[in-house]
Design an enzyme around this catalytic site. Structure first.
Site, PDB file in Angstrom:
ATOM      1  N   THR A 187      30.917   5.697  37.246  1.00 32.07           N
ATOM      2  CA  THR A 187      31.864   6.515  35.974  1.00 32.07           C
ATOM      3  C   THR A 187      33.068   6.859  36.512  1.00 32.07           C
ATOM      4  O   THR A 187      33.315   7.353  37.363  1.00 32.07           O
ATOM      5  CB  THR A 187      30.508   8.095  37.176  1.00 32.07           C
ATOM      6  OG1 THR A 187      29.103   7.109  36.362  1.00 32.07           O
ATOM      7  CG2 THR A 187      30.698   9.376  36.104  1.00 32.07           C
ATOM      8  N   ARG A 215      17.566   9.316  28.688  1.00 31.12           N
ATOM      9  CA  ARG A 215      18.054   9.427  29.539  1.00 31.12           C
ATOM     10  C   ARG A 215      19.283  10.392  29.446  1.00 31.12           C
ATOM     11  O   ARG A 215      20.248  10.199  29.118  1.00 31.12           O
ATOM     12  CB  ARG A 215      18.261   8.872  30.675  1.00 31.12           C
ATOM     13  CG  ARG A 215      17.972   8.994  32.113  1.00 31.12           C
ATOM     14  CD  ARG A 215      19.501   8.733  32.666  1.00 31.12           C
ATOM     15  NE  ARG A 215      19.491   8.783  33.613  1.00 31.12           N
ATOM     16  CZ  ARG A 215      20.811   9.018  34.418  1.00 31.12           C
ATOM     17  NH1 ARG A 215      22.349   8.809  34.044  1.00 31.12           N
ATOM     18  NH2 ARG A 215      20.620   8.930  35.479  1.00 31.12           N
ATOM     19  N   VAL A 216      19.449  11.383  30.212  1.00 29.22           N
ATOM     20  CA  VAL A 216      20.838  12.205  30.519  1.00 29.22           C
ATOM     21  C   VAL A 216      20.864  12.056  31.587  1.00 29.22           C
ATOM     22  O   VAL A 216      20.414  12.735  32.739  1.00 29.22           O
ATOM     23  CB  VAL A 216      21.113  13.162  29.424  1.00 29.22           C
ATOM     24  CG1 VAL A 216      22.221  14.289  30.069  1.00 29.22           C
ATOM     25  CG2 VAL A 216      20.458  13.002  28.026  1.00 29.22           C
TER      26      VAL A 216
END
Ligand code: ASP
Length: 318
Positions: A187, A215-216
Site C-alpha cells: 500500500t 472486502r474493504v
C-alpha cells in the site's frame, strides 16, 4: 507606533511558527526479505524521485494536500506498489482499489472503495471531498461520479499484472512453490505539513491479495488508514487492515498526542508495538506541526522516506 510594533511582532511570530514543512511517504509494510539489491535500488530511486518533487511543491509554498495527492498518485502510476497500476488481485482475480485523503485544516476528507476502473483513486477521493457533500463513495457510484467530473477512467486491463496473479494463485496454493514470488508489494501513503501550517494525509491500495470480493480495508477509512488534524498530526497506515480498523490506528496517534500529551514518536511507536502484541502486522508514517516525522513498523521492512526543511532526504526499506 506601539500598535505597529505589536503587529510586526505578531506577523514575524506567525511566519516563524510556520517555518517548518516537509513530507513523508510509504510504499507499504510487509515481508520484503526477497528483494534483490537491484529491486531495492529501483524502489529507493522511485521513492526519492517522488519525495523530491513533492518537497518542491511545499518549498514553493504549495499546499500539503497538493503534495500528498501528487506523491500518492505517482506511486499509483508505478507497478512497484500495491495501489493503482500495481494493485493486487482479490479471490475472484479482480482488482478492487481503495483510497482516502484528508486535510487537517478543517477535517475535510474524501474516500473511495472497491473501484475497478479509476486510474488514480486518490485523485477521485480528493474530488469527492471537494466537489460533493459526501465523504465516501464506493463501487459503481464512485465510478459514475468519476465519469461525470471527467476523472481518468481506464479499462481494467490497464491494471493487469502477471506477477500479482501469481501472488494470488500462490496464496490459493494453485501454483507450485517454485513460482514463489518472495517480495510483497505494499500500500502507499503520504503525509505532509505545508508552510501555512496545514497538515494532510492520504493512502491508496489494492488491499490484500486473495481478499474476499467486496472486502474493504483500513486504507479508505478516515481514522483508520488516514487521519490529518492540524496542530497534532497527519498519519497514513499500512498493514493488516482489519486490525487497523478495529484499533482506529491513524486517529489514535493524534488522540494520544492531544489527550495524553505524547510526542509524535511516542504515540506512533507505542501503538505499533501494541499492535505487534496482538499479532497485527504493519506500520505507519506520521508528521507533526513541527515537521517531526515518525515511521514505526513491526514487520521486517517498510518502504518509507521523508524530507523536511530541517532534515535531509531519508529513504529506507529495512
Ligand atoms: N492496509 C491494507 C489493507 O488492509 C493493506 C496494506 O497496507 O498492505 O487493505
Amino acid at each position: 507606533m506601539k500598535n505597529k510594533l505589536c503587529l510586526l511582532v505578531l506577523v514575524s511570530f506567525n511566519i516563524m511558527a510556520n517555518e517548518n514543512f516537509g513530507i513523508a511517504v510509504h510504499g507499504g509494510a510487509g515481508v520484503l526479505s526477497g528483494l534483490s539489491s537491484e529491486q531495492q535500488k529501483i524502489i529507493e530511486q522511485q521513492v526519492s524521485k517522488t519525495l523530491l518533487s513533492a518537497y518542491k511543491i511545499l518549498e514553493q509554498g504549495g499546499s500539503s494536500i497538493d503534495a500528498v495527492e501528487f506523491a500518492v498518485s505517482e506511486f499509483e502510476d508505478s507497478p512497484l506498489f500495491n495501489a493503482g497500476k500495481g494493485s493486487v488481485y482479490n479471490a475472484d482475480e479482480v482488482q478492487e482499489m481503495d483510497a482516502s485523503i484528508m486535510h487537517g485544516k478543517d477535517r475535510s476528507a474524501g474516500a473511495v472503495a472497491s473501484v475497478k476502473r479509476i486510474k488514480n483513486p486518490i485523485k477521485l477521493a480528493r474530488k469527492i471531498s471537494e466537489n460533493t457533500e459526501h465523504v465516501f463513495l464506493v463501487g459503481d457510484g464512485a465510478e459514475s461520479f468519476a465519469e461525470l467530473i471527467g476523472e481518468t477512467i481506464v479499462d481494467p486491463s490497464y491494471f493487469y499484472s502477471e506477477k500479482n496473479l501469481i501472488r494470488l494463485r500462490k496464496q490459493k496454493n494453485l501454483v507450485a512453490s517454485e513460482t514463489n514470488i518472495k517480495d510483497k508489494i505494499g500500500t502507499v501513503g503520504a503525509v505532509a505539513l505545508d508552510r501555512m501550517g496545514n497538515i494532510s494525509a492520504g493512502t491508496s491500495t489494492g488491499g490484500m491479495t486473495n481478499k474476499m470480493s467486496g472486502r474493504v480495508g483500513d486504507s479508505p477509512i478516515i481514522g483508520s488508514g488516514t487521519w490529518a488534524q492540524n496542530n497534532f498530526c497527519g498519519v497514513s497506515s499500512t498493514g493488516h487492515g482489519e486490525f487497523f480498523i478495529k484499533y482506529q490506528v491513524a486517529k489514535e496517534v493524534c488522540t494520544r498526542m492531544e489527550y495524553l500529551g505524547q510526542s509524535l514518536e511516542d504515540a506512533s511507536s507505542k501503538i505499533i508495538r501494541e499492535l505487534d502484541d496482538i499479532g497485527a502486522s504493519g506500520g505507519l508514517i506520521a508528521i507533526d506541526k513541527f515537521a517531526n516525522v515518525a515511521m514505526p513498523f513491526n514487520t521486517k521492512g517498510m518502504i518509507r522516506g521523508s524530507l523536511t526543511n530541517k532534515s535531509d532526504i531519508n529513504v529506507k526499506i529495512y
